[in-house]
Structure formats: C-alpha cells, structure tokens
Motif scaffolding. Structure first.
Motif, PDB file in Angstrom:
ATOM      1  N   HIS A   7       0.852  -1.198   0.000  1.00 30.31           N
ATOM      2  CA  HIS A   7       0.000   0.000   0.000  1.00 30.31           C
ATOM      3  C   HIS A   7       0.882   1.241   0.000  1.00 30.31           C
ATOM      4  O   HIS A   7       1.940   1.248   0.626  1.00 30.31           O
ATOM      5  N   CYS A  15      -5.221   6.394   0.570  1.00 29.89           N
ATOM      6  CA  CYS A  15      -4.532   5.250  -0.028  1.00 29.89           C
ATOM      7  C   CYS A  15      -4.529   5.481  -1.539  1.00 29.89           C
ATOM      8  O   CYS A  15      -5.582   5.478  -2.182  1.00 29.89           O
ATOM      9  N   TYR A  17      -2.397   3.726  -3.727  1.00 24.72           N
ATOM     10  CA  TYR A  17      -1.987   2.541  -4.490  1.00 24.72           C
ATOM     11  C   TYR A  17      -2.115   1.295  -3.618  1.00 24.72           C
ATOM     12  O   TYR A  17      -1.713   1.301  -2.449  1.00 24.72           O
ATOM     13  N   LYS A  19      -1.650  -3.089  -4.144  1.00 28.35           N
ATOM     14  CA  LYS A  19      -1.342  -4.232  -5.004  1.00 28.35           C
ATOM     15  C   LYS A  19      -1.271  -5.464  -4.123  1.00 28.35           C
ATOM     16  O   LYS A  19      -0.616  -5.451  -3.080  1.00 28.35           O
ATOM     17  N   TRP A 114       9.407   4.436  -7.507  1.00 29.44           N
ATOM     18  CA  TRP A 114       8.523   5.591  -7.319  1.00 29.44           C
ATOM     19  C   TRP A 114       9.129   6.868  -7.908  1.00 29.44           C
ATOM     20  O   TRP A 114       8.493   7.568  -8.693  1.00 29.44           O
ATOM     21  N   HIS A 128      -2.941  13.346  -5.478  1.00 27.60           N
ATOM     22  CA  HIS A 128      -3.899  12.315  -5.849  1.00 27.60           C
ATOM     23  C   HIS A 128      -5.170  12.508  -5.031  1.00 27.60           C
ATOM     24  O   HIS A 128      -5.575  11.637  -4.284  1.00 27.60           O
ATOM     25  N   GLY A 133      -5.898   7.229  -7.653  1.00 25.38           N
ATOM     26  CA  GLY A 133      -4.689   6.495  -7.325  1.00 25.38           C
ATOM     27  C   GLY A 133      -3.622   6.660  -8.387  1.00 25.38           C
ATOM     28  O   GLY A 133      -3.791   7.360  -9.379  1.00 25.38           O
ATOM     29  N   VAL A 134      -2.519   5.998  -8.160  1.00 24.67           N
ATOM     30  CA  VAL A 134      -1.412   6.014  -9.092  1.00 24.67           C
ATOM     31  C   VAL A 134      -1.755   5.080 -10.241  1.00 24.67           C
ATOM     32  O   VAL A 134      -2.050   3.906 -10.037  1.00 24.67           O
ATOM     33  N   LYS A 135      -1.734   5.617 -11.440  1.00 28.28           N
ATOM     34  CA  LYS A 135      -2.000   4.814 -12.627  1.00 28.28           C
ATOM     35  C   LYS A 135      -0.807   4.964 -13.560  1.00 28.28           C
ATOM     36  O   LYS A 135      -0.838   5.693 -14.528  1.00 28.28           O
ATOM     37  N   ASN A 136       0.267   4.255 -13.228  1.00 27.95           N
ATOM     38  CA  ASN A 136       1.499   4.338 -13.989  1.00 27.95           C
ATOM     39  C   ASN A 136       1.936   2.918 -14.323  1.00 27.95           C
ATOM     40  O   ASN A 136       2.345   2.158 -13.438  1.00 27.95           O
ATOM     41  N   GLU A 140       3.901   0.013 -12.044  1.00 29.77           N
ATOM     42  CA  GLU A 140       3.240  -1.246 -11.694  1.00 29.77           C
ATOM     43  C   GLU A 140       4.024  -2.458 -12.182  1.00 29.77           C
ATOM     44  O   GLU A 140       4.195  -3.434 -11.448  1.00 29.77           O
TER      45      GLU A 140
END
Length: 151
Positions: A7, A15, A17, A19, A114, A128, A133-136, A140
C-alpha cells in the motif's frame, strides 16, 4: 518469503496505491481470507492499515523520542513493514511472519521505482486527491517484477 500486499498512502492519508500478490492466510474462524471481497472492503482495509500504522508510529515516538522510528510489527499471521519518505508518503508492505526486515526493500521501491517512474514523469499528477490512485504502467510492472524477484 511470501508477500501479501503493498500500500502507498499520501500525505493526506489517502490510499493511492494497492497491489496484492498472494492471498491472505486463513482467518481464525477457518474461513479463507482470499474470498472475493467487495470494493468497499479493500477501502476499509486500507483505512484500518493506515490507522494502525498511524497509532503505532505515534506511540513509538512518544515512548522512545523523536529519534526512534516505527519500522514493523508482527502478529501470528503476518508482518507489516513501514517506510515513510521525506515527502510524507507512507509505504506499507505486508508479508508472512518469517520474513526479515523489509525496510531496505521499501527504500529501494521508493528510490528506484517511485521516484523514477512517478515523480520524474511529467504527466503524473503531483497530488492524488479524491481517491485518484497512481495509474502508472511502468511503476506497476517494475513493482511486480521487483516483488516477484523477492519471493
């Protein structure tokens, strides 16, 4: 070593991100915790994780002074590892109980993934807000390869 989830929380306690790699261990009731969960449960989990980390971090600072840092804690089923960046991003990695300290791993994720893929990306948003969220994709993919290399 098994990694359950990762996280990232921003400086606004959101929050940004999440996974997951391996299903969580069975709960004490014997029910498998890997059952499909509604989206709200994931959000609730993130809130519980952040609240726990926030409380433990404050307790460590009050008991040990400003020089002491909260790094990890272990329960009977998992171990939570914590790393806070200079920009107040909070990285949380949840692993099995037998894993060693993952502080260096979290630092490497921050520096090598990061900063390289999110911070240096001119198209990535700085904030954000609103749950974005992080959409990269590069972040990922790099994170997934890095964590799978540890397992």
């Amino acid at each position: 070593m098994t990694v359950y989830s990762f996280h990232i929380f921003d400086r606004h306690t959101e929050c940004i991100y999440v996974k997951s790699w391996a299903p969580r261990p069975e709960s004490s009731s014997g029910m498998p915790a890997a059952m499909p969960q509604p989206v709200s449960t994931t959000s609730d989990d993130a809130k519980l994780i952040f609240g726990t980390v926030f409380s433990l971090r404050n307790m460590v600072r009050k008991l040990g002074g400003d020089d002491d840092a909260f790094i990890s804690y272990r329960t009977g089923q998992y171990k939570l590892h914590f790393y806070e960046t200079p920009a107040n991003l909070r990285f949380v990695l949840i692993t099995d109980t037998a894993s060693p300290s993952m502080r260096n791993v979290l630092h490497q994720i921050y520096i090598n993934l990061w900063v390289e893929y999110v911070v240096k990306n001119p198209l990535a948003p700085v904030e954000h807000r609103g749950g974005d969220g992080v959409k990269n994709e590069l972040f990922e993919l790099g994170l997934d390869q890095f964590i799978r290399g540890l397992m």
